[in-house]
Scaffold this motif. Structure first.
Motif, PDB file in Angstrom:
ATOM      1  N   MET A 105       0.913  -1.059  -0.044  1.00  0.00           N
ATOM      2  CA  MET A 105      -0.081   0.035   0.031  1.00  0.00           C
ATOM      3  C   MET A 105       0.913   1.271   0.000  1.00  0.00           C
ATOM      4  SD  MET A 105      -3.127   0.903   2.281  1.00  0.00           S
ATOM      5  CE  MET A 105      -2.974  -0.612   3.508  1.00  0.00           C
ATOM      6  N   SER A 106       0.478   2.246  -0.833  1.00  0.00           N
ATOM      7  CA  SER A 106       1.173   3.495  -1.070  1.00  0.00           C
ATOM      8  C   SER A 106       0.831   4.375   0.145  1.00  0.00           C
ATOM      9  CB  SER A 106       1.079   3.950  -2.267  1.00  0.00           C
ATOM     10  OG  SER A 106      -0.062   4.475  -2.477  1.00  0.00           O
ATOM     11  N   GLY A 107       1.957   4.782   1.058  1.00  0.00           N
ATOM     12  CA  GLY A 107       1.515   5.761   1.801  1.00  0.00           C
ATOM     13  C   GLY A 107       0.700   5.341   2.956  1.00  0.00           C
ATOM     14  N   THR A 108      -0.459   6.341   3.496  1.00  0.00           N
ATOM     15  CA  THR A 108      -1.142   5.962   4.548  1.00  0.00           C
ATOM     16  C   THR A 108      -2.591   5.780   3.788  1.00  0.00           C
ATOM     17  OG1 THR A 108      -1.774   8.246   4.896  1.00  0.00           O
ATOM     18  CG2 THR A 108       0.295   7.132   6.233  1.00  0.00           C
ATOM     19  N   GLU A 109      -2.639   5.497   2.572  1.00  0.00           N
ATOM     20  CA  GLU A 109      -3.790   5.368   1.841  1.00  0.00           C
ATOM     21  C   GLU A 109      -4.498   4.056   2.342  1.00  0.00           C
ATOM     22  OE1 GLU A 109      -3.922   6.493  -2.470  1.00  0.00           O
ATOM     23  OE2 GLU A 109      -2.000   7.436  -1.984  1.00  0.00           O
ATOM     24  N   GLN A 110      -5.821   4.188   2.645  1.00  0.00           N
ATOM     25  CA  GLN A 110      -6.426   2.847   3.147  1.00  0.00           C
ATOM     26  C   GLN A 110      -7.995   2.903   2.144  1.00  0.00           C
ATOM     27  OE1 GLN A 110      -6.489   2.028   7.021  1.00  0.00           O
ATOM     28  NE2 GLN A 110      -4.349   2.291   7.352  1.00  0.00           N
ATOM     29  N   LEU A 111      -8.598   2.092   2.217  1.00  0.00           N
ATOM     30  CA  LEU A 111      -9.932   1.826   1.939  1.00  0.00           C
ATOM     31  C   LEU A 111     -10.616   2.596   2.912  1.00  0.00           C
ATOM     32  CD1 LEU A 111     -11.868   0.764  -0.054  1.00  0.00           C
ATOM     33  CD2 LEU A 111     -12.044  -1.472   1.150  1.00  0.00           C
ATOM     34  N   ASP A 112     -11.878   3.063   2.490  1.00  0.00           N
ATOM     35  CA  ASP A 112     -12.633   3.736   3.303  1.00  0.00           C
ATOM     36  C   ASP A 112     -13.319   2.877   4.277  1.00  0.00           C
ATOM     37  OD1 ASP A 112     -14.961   5.042   4.508  1.00  0.00           O
ATOM     38  OD2 ASP A 112     -15.341   6.247   2.872  1.00  0.00           O
ATOM     39  N   PRO A 113     -12.948   3.093   5.720  1.00  0.00           N
ATOM     40  CA  PRO A 113     -13.568   2.321   6.715  1.00  0.00           C
ATOM     41  C   PRO A 113     -15.136   1.920   6.648  1.00  0.00           C
ATOM     42  CG  PRO A 113     -12.058   3.979   7.840  1.00  0.00           C
ATOM     43  CD  PRO A 113     -12.515   4.310   6.224  1.00  0.00           C
ATOM     44  N   ARG A 114     -15.817   2.837   6.121  1.00  0.00           N
ATOM     45  CA  ARG A 114     -17.332   2.575   5.795  1.00  0.00           C
ATOM     46  C   ARG A 114     -17.559   1.508   4.777  1.00  0.00           C
ATOM     47  NH1 ARG A 114     -18.782   8.634   4.676  1.00  0.00           N
ATOM     48  NH2 ARG A 114     -16.769   8.290   3.504  1.00  0.00           N
ATOM     49  N   ILE A 115     -16.764   1.372   3.811  1.00  0.00           N
ATOM     50  CA  ILE A 115     -16.626   0.322   2.924  1.00  0.00           C
ATOM     51  C   ILE A 115     -16.131  -0.942   3.542  1.00  0.00           C
ATOM     52  CG2 ILE A 115     -15.830  -0.405   0.774  1.00  0.00           C
ATOM     53  CD1 ILE A 115     -16.325   2.574  -0.140  1.00  0.00           C
ATOM     54  N   ALA A 116     -15.028  -0.877   3.953  1.00  0.00           N
ATOM     55  CA  ALA A 116     -14.025  -1.947   4.432  1.00  0.00           C
ATOM     56  C   ALA A 116     -14.743  -2.787   5.567  1.00  0.00           C
ATOM     57  CB  ALA A 116     -12.937  -1.545   5.042  1.00  0.00           C
ATOM     58  N   ASN A 117     -15.456  -1.986   6.326  1.00  0.00           N
ATOM     59  CA  ASN A 117     -16.415  -2.659   7.564  1.00  0.00           C
ATOM     60  C   ASN A 117     -17.617  -3.470   6.972  1.00  0.00           C
ATOM     61  OD1 ASN A 117     -14.538  -1.510   9.345  1.00  0.00           O
ATOM     62  ND2 ASN A 117     -16.054   0.192   9.803  1.00  0.00           N
ATOM     63  N   ARG A 118     -18.017  -3.262   5.599  1.00  0.00           N
ATOM     64  CA  ARG A 118     -19.034  -4.016   5.152  1.00  0.00           C
ATOM     65  C   ARG A 118     -18.514  -5.439   4.412  1.00  0.00           C
ATOM     66  NH1 ARG A 118     -22.457  -0.176   1.883  1.00  0.00           N
ATOM     67  NH2 ARG A 118     -24.059  -2.016   1.765  1.00  0.00           N
ATOM     68  N   LEU A 119     -17.300  -5.529   4.076  1.00  0.00           N
ATOM     69  CA  LEU A 119     -16.769  -6.563   3.367  1.00  0.00           C
ATOM     70  C   LEU A 119     -16.648  -7.729   4.242  1.00  0.00           C
ATOM     71  CD1 LEU A 119     -14.023  -4.648   1.438  1.00  0.00           C
ATOM     72  CD2 LEU A 119     -16.240  -5.237   0.364  1.00  0.00           C
ATOM     73  N   LYS A 120     -17.135  -8.919   3.501  1.00  0.00           N
ATOM     74  CA  LYS A 120     -17.127 -10.188   4.119  1.00  0.00           C
ATOM     75  C   LYS A 120     -16.015 -11.155   3.152  1.00  0.00           C
ATOM     76  CE  LYS A 120     -21.185 -10.267   6.247  1.00  0.00           C
ATOM     77  NZ  LYS A 120     -22.788 -10.926   6.226  1.00  0.00           N
ATOM     78  N   ARG A 121     -14.989 -10.934   3.691  1.00  0.00           N
ATOM     79  CA  ARG A 121     -13.686 -11.460   2.862  1.00  0.00           C
ATOM     80  C   ARG A 121     -13.676 -13.123   2.951  1.00  0.00           C
ATOM     81  NH1 ARG A 121     -13.066  -7.252   5.712  1.00  0.00           N
ATOM     82  NH2 ARG A 121     -12.521  -5.298   4.860  1.00  0.00           N
ATOM     83  N   ASP A 122     -12.947 -13.840   2.158  1.00  0.00           N
ATOM     84  CA  ASP A 122     -12.598 -15.268   2.389  1.00  0.00           C
ATOM     85  C   ASP A 122     -11.381 -15.140   3.182  1.00  0.00           C
ATOM     86  OD1 ASP A 122     -10.502 -14.780   0.715  1.00  0.00           O
ATOM     87  OD2 ASP A 122     -10.943 -16.073  -0.710  1.00  0.00           O
ATOM     88  N   ARG A 123     -10.944 -16.515   3.556  1.00  0.00           N
ATOM     89  CA  ARG A 123      -9.908 -16.595   4.493  1.00  0.00           C
ATOM     90  C   ARG A 123      -8.548 -16.185   3.906  1.00  0.00           C
ATOM     91  NH1 ARG A 123      -9.630 -22.786   2.741  1.00  0.00           N
ATOM     92  NH2 ARG A 123      -7.995 -22.485   0.922  1.00  0.00           N
ATOM     93  N   ASP A 124      -8.454 -15.731   2.580  1.00  0.00           N
ATOM     94  CA  ASP A 124      -7.262 -15.098   2.147  1.00  0.00           C
ATOM     95  C   ASP A 124      -7.355 -13.623   2.126  1.00  0.00           C
ATOM     96  OD1 ASP A 124      -5.867 -17.633   1.523  1.00  0.00           O
ATOM     97  OD2 ASP A 124      -7.089 -17.990  -0.119  1.00  0.00           O
ATOM     98  N   GLY A 125      -8.533 -12.858   2.607  1.00  0.00           N
ATOM     99  CA  GLY A 125      -8.802 -11.539   2.411  1.00  0.00           C
ATOM    100  C   GLY A 125      -9.505 -11.043   1.236  1.00  0.00           C
ATOM    101  N   LEU A 126      -9.901 -11.849   0.495  1.00  0.00           N
ATOM    102  CA  LEU A 126     -10.437 -11.698  -0.794  1.00  0.00           C
ATOM    103  C   LEU A 126     -12.127 -11.675  -0.944  1.00  0.00           C
ATOM    104  CD1 LEU A 126      -7.894 -13.699  -2.795  1.00  0.00           C
ATOM    105  CD2 LEU A 126      -7.891 -11.597  -2.400  1.00  0.00           C
ATOM    106  N   VAL A 127     -12.479 -10.874  -1.870  1.00  0.00           N
ATOM    107  CA  VAL A 127     -13.855 -10.546  -2.219  1.00  0.00           C
ATOM    108  C   VAL A 127     -13.931 -10.961  -3.720  1.00  0.00           C
ATOM    109  CG1 VAL A 127     -16.090  -9.103  -2.280  1.00  0.00           C
ATOM    110  CG2 VAL A 127     -14.371  -9.183  -0.379  1.00  0.00           C
TER     111      VAL A 127
END
Length: 114
Positions: free
Chosen positions: A1-23
């Motif tokens: 990840m570049s710098g401190t950029e992250q996925l918006d937490p409002r989006i990230a909190n809604r994701l249900k990822r598989d065991r590898d962290g993927l959707v």
């Protein structure tokens, strides 16, 4: 990840990822609804896709990010991204330039099963 950029937490909190962290990301042509391909995204791939408007995925086989079209020239320009009701799949609507499939076909879904 570049710098401190992250996925918006409002989006990230809604994701249900598989065991590898993927959707799963179902990709379709924005104006016709034609299903083009299935790919995988983690938080960083989704962040890059949303911030650049270029479809970016996680390659499970290569273990790296890839921007669709970076080597083939068959770009996907993102029109919208939707999250399904369970949070475990994304619908990525794109303007596809050239074939979407690595085999050279318009869509990866060419084989009908009997």
């Amino acid at each position: 990840m570049s710098g401190t950029e992250q996925l918006d937490p409002r989006i990230a909190n809604r994701l249900k990822r598989d065991r590898d962290g993927l959707v799963a990301a179902v990709v379709r042509q924005y104006d016709t609804g034609e299903v083009l391909m299935l790919a995988w995204m983690d938080d960083e791939a989704l962040r890059r896709t949303l911030s650049t408007g270029r479809a970016t995925y996680w390659s499970r086989s290569r273990g790296e990010y890839w921007v669709k079209g970076a080597t083939s020239g068959h770009h996907q320009f993102v029109k919208s991204v939707a999250l399904d009701c369970d949070g475990d799949a994304l619908l990525v609507s794109v303007d596809q330039v050239g074939p979407a499939c690595h085999t050279g076909t318009r869509t990866c879904f060419t084989e009908e099963l009997s």
